[in-house]
Design an enzyme around this catalytic site. Structure first.
Site, short mmCIF file in Angstrom:
data_model
loop_
_atom_site.label_atom_id
_atom_site.label_comp_id
_atom_site.label_asym_id
_atom_site.label_seq_id
_atom_site.Cartn_x
_atom_site.Cartn_y
_atom_site.Cartn_z
CB ILE B 127 22.07 2.82 97.39
CG1 ILE B 127 22.37 4.30 97.14
CG2 ILE B 127 23.19 2.19 98.21
CD1 ILE B 127 22.27 5.16 98.39
N GLY B 128 22.50 -0.26 95.97
CA GLY B 128 22.32 -1.69 96.24
C GLY B 128 23.32 -2.18 97.27
CB SER B 130 20.46 -3.17 102.78
OG SER B 130 20.93 -2.09 103.53
CD GLU B 246 24.41 7.86 102.47
OE1 GLU B 246 23.30 8.31 102.78
OE2 GLU B 246 24.60 6.70 102.09
#
Lengths: 317, 376
Positions: B127-128, B130, B246
């Site tokens: 996951i990109g 932050s 999620e």
């Protein structure tokens, strides 16, 4: 509309009309709410769950949640359960904890025409008709809790489900309803009270406090429903244990946070918040506190062993 | 929103549960040290075995490699695997988040390309979201993707990127338009191949001694234009909806579960009253949160919006994951006979600060709940 919803809607209407601060204050000084009792019996709400009533225990416990929500100052959970155990009869029935030749902490024992004594162990109920009250008292919420003597004419009845757990289940459901009410009061106050030029609900600190409360109330509700759903299964006592332990833990958090939100106003006798917070504080200690039920559940898990603990938790229901 | 429906798992899930347990029993060699924190074990071979069983992307349509199983069945598989402490980190994000994202928002070509690979346990995603200057305030991302012909030129830095050094792809939240009056506009998500030579992945050691997260730097990385997830400019809607997928799963309250198992073991068959109470207290919480999580699975099955309910489950679950080791430690006396407990306890305690950070901090979740309560 299904039967349960019809019962709940009707009960909600009656309780909303009657259970105001005046009635609660009067009941806490020992005045029996006879007019409300009349309304309840007229609607057959003292027979829910009993044979021939066309309703099930699950309907009865949903109704008990409603009683908790409104802090109904009548021993309805007690009357309902005794009617279920011993057969329905007119008038008020109640129960308390059997202790030798006494029955302690009988909800409104002074008004009861029939009292059942429940021991911590076993499934045998002690039934006392036209009981003699030997002591009067209240719990910390001012709800009548009396002492009744067990005479030689007492009879016995066998309960199908563990009676002590059944008694605790009434408190689990009263608590689920009562906690919901405390949250509602917190939400109402936060959205009405203005400070620094805006309602305090706009402050993050208040929002987070109410979010914590909402999570506890949601958990309490789910735990209470699960315990009711376990009636008639071999997990019943353990599900009640989990329910009473979990809901009892929610009480401290919910009452503390919502009092803080109300500030000094919620600490006055004039405000109605304490009618609900004192009740939830009282109910968590009745019929086994968190420690009692946690230990009962924990002992069961220990007997199953570490490698079977997941299997116990991962139930279908 | 405070009503979590009374949902029971169907009897038919019993056989599936038994099958998962049998599989886990046969594959113990993949997790000699069980850990229920879903981030800790990265084992591509184990993930491929799960893929062979049809247990990755199991709710997705068969045309994309899925098994069209129910959310309840997925729930059973995930909770069994997490409770057992098996290594799931490799495929976890792809299964829980990236796949559902592509299924809902991706182009048909993206679905056909990536989903079958994910279900076979052959494509792992990171996951990109932050960045060094972007934590909870996701709309402040600075990584840019600038259109150049049939490609995008990507520049920027992503951080806390779990398993970027081992996974195949990263889905990055980027600015495809400069920020304007509406700060949620002009953002897109783009799939970037982590094996691209222009992508630099630098490990960041965590305080627990793990090296699963990273800083990922993009310097003039050219990415084909068809890797934009769905439509350009739709990034904000995508990330907010995928974050709610999620938040409600069993991994949100079971991270410390192995501490509970070792607690029960350490206390033996005849625990002292305070030990029994510690076990019972934890069990009561787990039983309740699990039912709430199953209620949310029921809502997902009915395609309902679960944003607030999922936030409630995560709020309760993540907080309890941190409380669980605290309750357990007081119940177990020190000494050599408690070595197994201590080892699991210490490992989990060191990981515990991350529990209320990942997937939306506690503070952000409380904001989501407050909005659901009508306070914001």
């Amino acid at each position: 509309m299904d039967t349960r919803q019809l019962i709940l809607d009707t009960a909600n209407k009656i309780f909303t009309d009657h259970c105001d601060k005046k009635l609660l204050d009067a009941a806490e000084t020992g005045e029996f709410a006879s007019e409300l009792w009349g309304q309840v019996t007229e609607n057959g709400f003292d027979q829910l769950g009993s044979a021939g009533s066309g309703t099930e225990l699950a309907d009865m416990f949903a109704f008990v949640q409603q009683c908790g929500h409104h802090a109904v100052p009548l021993p309805l959970a007690e009357t309902l359960l005794v009617n279920f155990w011993c057969g329905p009869q007119e008038g008020l029935s109640s129960f308390g904890e059997l202790s030798g030749d006494r029955i302690d902490d009988v909800a409104w024992g002074r008004q009861a025409q029939r009292v059942v004594g429940i021991g911590v162990e076993g499934s045998t109920l002690t039934v006392v008709e036209t009981p003699e009250v030997i002591g009067r008292g209240t719990n910390m919420a001012g709800e009548a809790r009396d002492q009744v003597s067990v005479g030689s004419d007492a009879t016995t009845v066998e309960a199908t489900e563990d009676p002590y757990a059944m008694a605790a289940l009434t408190r689990v459901n009263l608590l689920a309803g009562g906690l919901h009410r405390v949250l509602d009061l917190g939400l109402l106050f936060a959205t009405e009270r203005v400070q620094f030029g805006r309602t305090i609900s706009k402050f993050q600190a208040i929002q987070h406090s109410l979010a914590i409360v909402a999570a506890e109330v949601a958990a309490a509700q789910r735990a209470a429903d699960a315990a009711v759903d376990a009636i008639g299964t071999d997990r019943f006592v353990y599900e009640v244990a989990a329910g009473k332990a979990r809901v009892g833990e929610a009480v401290g958090v919910v009452a503390e946070q919502v009092h803080q939100i109300h500030g000094a106003m919620g600490f006055t006798h004039e405000h109605s918040l304490h009618h609900y917070t004192r009740r939830v504080w009282a109910w968590r200690d009745e019929w086994g506190n968190e420690f009692y039920w946690q230990a009962l559940l924990g002992n069961h898990l220990a007997s199953l062993g570490a490698d079977n603990s997941w299997d116990f938790i991962a139930t279908r229901g | 929103m405070l009503q979590f429906d009374r949902v029971s798992l169907d009897e038919s899930t019993d056989a599936l549960r038994a099958e998962v347990r049998e599989f886990l029993g046969e594959n113990q060699m993949h997790f000699p040290h069980p850990n229920s924190d879903f981030v800790t074990g990265h084992d591509p071979e184990f993930s491929r075995k799960l893929g062979e069983k049809g247990w990755i992307g199991m709710t997705w349509p068969t045309e994309y490699g899925g098994a069209e199983r129910t959310f309840f069945e997925r729930y059973v598989v995930t909770e069994e695997i997490v409770a057992a402490g098996a290594p799931v980190s490799a495929h976890w994000i792809a299964d829980r988040q990236s796949g559902p994202l592509l299924l809902r928002y991706g182009t048909e070509e993206q679905r056909k390309t990536y989903l079958p690979l994910i279900t076979r346990g052959e494509a792992f995603f990171s996951i990109g979201m932050s960045e060094p200057d972007t934590g909870s305030d996701l709309a402040s991302v600075r990584t840019t993707a600038t259109r150049e012909g049939d490609a995008y030129r990507v520049n920027g830095t992503k951080i806390w990127t779990t398993d970027a050094h081992r996974n195949h792809y990263i889905i990055c939240l980027v600015r495809t338009e400069p920020p304007g009056d509406n700060r949620h506009a002009g953002m897109s998500q783009i799939i970037i191949d982590l094996k691209n030579d222009d992508v630099q992945v630098r490990p960041i050691a965590n305080m627990a001694g793990g090296e699963d997260f990273n800083e990922v730097v993009f310097e003039d990385v050219l990415v084909p234009a068809d890797r934009i997830v769905g439509e350009p400019g739709n990034g904000w809607e995508q990330v907010t909806s995928e974050l709610s997928y999620e938040r409600s799963g069993p991994e949100r309250f079971l991270s410390a579960f192995r501490v509970f198992v070792e607690l029960v073991r350490a206390c033996g068959e005849n625990p002292a009253p305070h030990q029994a109470a510690a076990i019972g207290q934890i069990a009561a919480h787990l039983m309740t949160m699990r039912r709430m999580s199953i209620s949310v699975a029921g809502m997902l099955e009915q395609s309902k919006d679960v944003a607030v309910e999922a936030a409630l489950v995560k709020e309760l679950g993540n907080n309890f994951e941190k409380v669980l080791p605290e309750i357990a430690r007081l119940a177990v006396p020190s000494g050599p006979e408690a070595a197994a407990f201590r080892s699991t306890f210490e490992e989990t305690l060191l990981l515990s600060p991350s529990f209320t950070l990942r997937g939306g901090t506690r503070e952000i979740l409380r904001g989501v709940i407050a909005r659901g309560l009508g306070l914001r």
